[in-house]
Design a protein around this motif. Structure first.
Motif: not given
Length: 184
Positions: A77-78, A81-82, A93-94, A96, A100
């Motif tokens: 996920q990180e 997000h990055n 994605t918004y 972090a 989610s």
């Protein structure tokens, strides 16, 4: 009579205090247990079952879909997000890590699969030829199965996204709450 009322008040306050102390102690222990619950490591069993039904029901009306994403680890996920922020690529994605429903095994993403096994994210495509968008037909099946669809969101549209929250917010999940493994 005044002494009886005073004695009764003191006993009442002591008993109430003891019950309050026990309740607080139990509540703190319960919250500590919640906070120490591990994150899931895969899709929730009900989400997994409904995912399989989604694929089957879409195929029954001539739509081949591919589940492109399900459970995501915090590291995955990180990384997503990055992307588009401090890593190359477009923002996808918004959320972090830990923000989610994918991180709790409660969300899936899908795309349309073509006859040549290529995958498209074309929300207007109508390969089953019934005059309706295949994408929206799949979303409707997902909603019938109990998913919430990202295409219905007001702030931004996430057309590939389907999630089952079981009434839990991201904050609830971060605090350690988890849905039951079966529907009663």
């Amino acid at each position: 009579m005044k002494n009886v009322k005073t004695a009764f008040s003191i006993v009442f306050l002591l008993v109430t205090g003891v019950f309050l102390f026990i309740w607080i102690e139990n509540e703190l222990a319960f919250r500590e247990d919640l906070e120490n619950r591990p994150l899931p490591s895969g899709l929730h069993p009900i989400v997994e079952e409904k995912r399989d039904l989604l694929v089957t029901r879409a195929a029954e009306i001539g739509i081949d879909i591919l589940i492109t994403d399900g459970y995501r680890s915090p590291e995955e996920q990180e990384g997503l997000h990055n992307q588009g922020r401090n890593m190359p690529g477009a923002i996808v994605t918004y959320a972090a890590a830990g923000e989610s429903y994918h991180n709790y095994g409660l969300a899936i993403d899908y795309a349309l699969r073509l006859d040549d096994d290529s995958v498209v994210w074309d929300i207007e495509r109508d390969d089953n030829g019934n005059g309706k968008s295949d994408w929206f037909e799949v979303a409707a099946i997902g909603k019938q199965l109990g998913f919430d669809w990202g295409g219905d969101w007001q702030r931004f549209k996430d057309y590939p996204h389907l999630e089952m929250t079981f009434g839990l917010s991201i904050r609830d999940l971060q605090k350690g709450w988890r849905p039951e493994d079966k529907i009663e």
